[in-house]
Design an enzyme around this catalytic site. Structure first.
Site, short mmCIF file in Angstrom:
data_model
loop_
_atom_site.label_atom_id
_atom_site.label_comp_id
_atom_site.label_asym_id
_atom_site.label_seq_id
_atom_site.Cartn_x
_atom_site.Cartn_y
_atom_site.Cartn_z
CD GLN A 187 -2.50 1.20 2.76
OE1 GLN A 187 -2.03 0.65 3.74
NE2 GLN A 187 -3.68 1.80 2.80
CD GLU A 202 -6.54 0.24 6.93
OE1 GLU A 202 -5.43 -0.02 7.37
OE2 GLU A 202 -6.87 1.38 6.57
CG ASN A 255 -5.84 4.57 18.55
OD1 ASN A 255 -5.87 4.13 17.39
ND2 ASN A 255 -5.76 3.77 19.60
CD GLU A 256 -3.96 10.14 19.76
OE1 GLU A 256 -3.39 9.55 18.81
OE2 GLU A 256 -4.04 9.65 20.90
#
Lengths: 395, 378
Positions: free
Chosen positions: A124, A242, A381-382
């Site tokens: 990717q 995803e 995660n932010e």
């Protein structure tokens, strides 16, 4: 409201379990390495491909098994219980659905079967040195020259690119007023002249990720997926896919089981570590978090089965799932005590180490180091919290 | 596998929702909580008329056959309205215990008036020194002819001031926190020797410390068999937890929603404070804790009818989750409201107080973490 599997679903579970027991490559189940080779991944991939199970979420017309959401859940669950290698997501999970949705018939006919068979290994090409969470700021340029694009740029954190035959790549085909415009989705042959793959060794000592340098790489224009300039829409579509399975619940359950086994074997003043009230409390808190996440995932799956696709709420699965994946490796490292210190050899390192300590201690710290990535990749995660704040809470 | 509610369940939810909207707006709720009695008998009668008090019971007993899921739906909506009436002690804790373990004669005598809203019940199991362990019982019931004589003190009996009847745990043999030797009795609160000290709780509810001095009980007061009351009591408490989880997610939802709305409208430094990332992420963390609590609330309500070990494990896991989440969401809701969060005038502080109280009901986070740890997964 009920949480019972039907007799058919239970029979399906049994079928999957038996299939794995009979067909999972022996050399893999006996391996205690922390790192696996291309051939390791492919050997399991081919077994599943032959059975028709390698792409659980693909529709039957493209060679998928036509499973229900629940069947896919059961399949993942059984693979995790058996601790199989994963099927790498780049071709099957990420690119496959993009091609089904955006590619022309010739592209579909050419690439999809090769993804299924494992003939093409995909990587990717998204992140760049200056474009991490802010992916749309990417600079890799593709200029049209007759029937070809000429690509120049620099991709980074490209997982397992060292094995890849192909890369799906976000490139800038035009400068526009908004960074999201002018991005295109291009399929690039990794054997093209002008491509250089340089390893990045991560803090756990492994070679998983790479830098990919593209210098005047000539890519046939027919390798463009969708319309030129429409790459951002494809990128978002891909990121949505995803998230499926990103919670990693079944794998974490397996890791918790391992943690408990280790805690039974390790002793504190002659008593099993698992009887130590402080450590037991840590395990219980983790188990409860995981149980909650399991049901959050099941609720998401149930909504999906009922035709209500996963919304931004699925960002919860990413955040909580990775927090738990990190926590379990942290506790396993704690559990093995001083034998968390010896470094173990990586594949092909050529180094001659003496392996000391119990088998279960090998790689505990390296796994812990490696799993720090999970809160960073796939949108930090932010960023996931920003997504929930914006699209769920309306802030 | 499905997490959808049936049409009947959705209708039930809508009915409770509109009851809460029409009769239980914040001002009405505060008026009830601040009144001398602390509950509304009118509301209680309406609950009976609407069938809410009959909802979980089997149809053969005059109930509507809704079980744990219907109970959860009712308590969730009650949680949104901060309803003070004793649905949990009367219907879930005592009613459920009677339904599952009382004799036919006891059921015939007691369930119809309970379902009809004429009689209120409370579960008197905790004692000043028992902390959260239902096996730690010092109250005694000594055999006396055909019957028993009850002596002891029960502490913080929720809904105690309103109760007509109590279910009391007492030692009929053994001592300390021995598992065997505990029996359960139906006690008429107006019987000679029963004395209650009533008080208000921090969340606007009512409870009582109730003493028993040589209270004479007939043989027909015993529920189930002698000395074997603890498993029945633990089961009742787990059903109670399942219902309390419902109430808790209702309260969390409102506290979180109020906070998000407030942060969208409160301006400081020329912008809505909800545009600040630090606050956004805290509200997202509240949201995730809420969703995880919903998940385990569904989980426990789907599993509460299974074998004792799975049930205990499910209930303790859920109680830990809602305890932690309730605390985090409650504290954050007050905090993000700034000074207004401290005001008695605003609803958010009352959700915070109710969520705080829930943790100390039916076993705290620490108690259930230990109980979970000592249980084994099936």
């Amino acid at each position: 409201m009920n949480f019972d599997f039907s007799p058919e679903e239970n029979a399906f579970r049994e079928e999957v379990r038996q299939f794995i027991a009979d067909n999972y490559p022996k050399h893999l189940s006996e391996s205690r390495r922390a790192e696996f080779s291309k051939e390791d991944f492919l050997s399991w991939h081919r077994v599943l491909a032959e059975k028709g199970w390698v792409a659980p979420h693909w529709p039957e017309e493209y060679g998928g098994p036509g499973w229900s959401v629940t069947q896919r859940y059961i399949f993942d669950d059984e693979c995790a219980k058996a601790n199989t290698l994963i099927v790498l997501p780049f071709g099957v999970t990420m690119l496959g659905p993009v091609l089904m949705h955006y590619a022309n018939d010739a592209q579909k006919a050419h690439y999809l079967p090769r993804i299924l068979s494992g003939e093409d290994w995909w990587c990717q090409g998204y992140s760049e040195p200056g474009s991490g969470s802010d992916l749309a700021s990417l600079k890799t340029k593709a200029e049209r020259d007759g029937d070809e694009y000429v690509v120049n740029g620099h991709k980074i954190w490209t997982t397992l690119a060292q094995h890849a035959d192909w890369m799906f790549c976000l490139v800038r085909t035009a400068q526009e007023d908004k960074p999201q415009k002018g991005i295109s989705f291009l399929l690039i042959d990794m054997n093209s002249p002008g491509i250089e793959v340089r390893p990045i060794i991560t803090i756990d000592g492994s070679h998983e990720v790479n830098e990919v340098f593209l210098t005047d790489v000539r890519v046939p224009a027919e390798n463009l997926v969708g319309e030129e300039g429409n790459g951002w829409g494809i990128a978002k579509f891909l990121l949505g896919n995803e998230r499926t399975g990103i919670a990693g619940v079944a794998r974490s359950k397996n890791a918790v089981k391992r943690l408990k086994e280790i805690s039974c074997a390790e002793l504190v003043d002659g008593e099993p570590l698992i009887e130590d009230s402080d450590f037991k409390k840590k395990i219980s808190e983790l188990e409860i978090d995981l149980l909650a996440l399991e049901y959050t995932e099941l609720r998401t799956l149930a909504a999906e089965s009922a035709g209500r696709g996963p919304g931004a709420e699925s960002s919860i699965l990413k955040i909580k799932g990775t927090e738990i994946q990190q926590k379990v490796t942290e506790l396993i490292m704690e559990a093995v005590g001083t034998y968390s210190l010896p470094k173990i050899p990586m594949l092909d390192s050529g180094a001659n180490y003496n392996l000391v300590g119990p088998d279960y201690s090998h790689g505990a710290s390296q796994n812990y180091f490696n799993m720090r990535k999970t809160a960073i990749y796939g949108g930090t995660n932010e960023v996931q919290r920003n997504i929930i704040a914006k699209f769920v809470l309306g802030l | 596998m499905d997490f959808d509610f049936t049409e009947e369940q959705t209708l039930l939810r809508n009915m409770v929702q509109s009851f809460v909207q029409d009769n239980y707006d914040f001002d009405s709720r505060m008026a009830i909580a601040r009144s001398e009695t602390g509950m509304s008998r009118d509301n209680w009668s309406q609950f009976a008329e609407l069938g809410l008090l009959a909802a979980p019971f089997d149809e053969s007993l005059g109930g509507l056959g809704g079980g744990a899921i219907d109970t959860m739906i009712i308590t969730e909506e009650f949680g949104k309205g901060l309803v003070t009436e004793p649905f949990l002690p009367t219907v879930v804790l005592c009613g459920g215990l009677l339904e599952r373990h009382a004799s036919d004669a006891q059921k015939d005598a007691h369930l119809p008036p309970l379902i009809g809203g004429e009689k209120i019940w409370a579960l008197a199991y905790s004692e000043p020194k028992s902390r959260f362990n239902p096996a730690n019982v010092q109250t005694t019931a000594k055999q006396d002819g055909d019957g028993f004589v009850l002596n002891g003190l029960k502490s913080v009996v929720n809904g105690g001031p309103w109760a007509d009847y109590l279910i009391v745990s007492a030692r009929t043999s053994g001592e300390g926190w021995q598992q065997e030797g505990i029996s359960l009795f139906i006690v008429d609160k107006s019987a000679d020797g029963v004395a209650a000290q009533d008080y208000e709780t921090i969340d606007g509810g009512r409870a009582a410390d109730i003493s028993f001095e040589n209270v004479k009980l007939g043989a027909d007061a015993l529920i189930g068999s002698l000395d074997n009351g603890l498993p029945l009591l633990e089961e009742a408490l787990d059903y109670g937890i399942a219902a309390l989880c419902g109430e808790s997610i209702g309260g969390m939802h409102k506290a979180h929603q109020a906070t998000v709305e407030y942060c969208k409208t409160r301006n400081q430094f020329g912008v809505a404070i909800g545009s600040f990332q630090a606050l956004q992420h805290r509200m997202v963390d509240m949201f995730m804790e809420y969703e995880q609590s919903v998940s385990l609330t569904y989980m426990v309500n789907m599993h509460v009818g299974s074998d004792a070990a799975s049930r205990a494990r499910a209930a303790s896991a859920a109680k830990v989750q809602i305890g932690k989440a309730g605390r985090y969401i409650g504290q954050s809701a007050v905090h993000l409201h700034g000074g207004m969060g401290m005001s008695e005038e605003l609803n958010v502080g009352h959700y915070f107080k109710r969520l705080t109280a829930i943790d100390a009901q039916l076993g705290s986070i620490d108690y259930h973490l230990k109980r979970f740890a000592s249980s084994e997964a099936a």
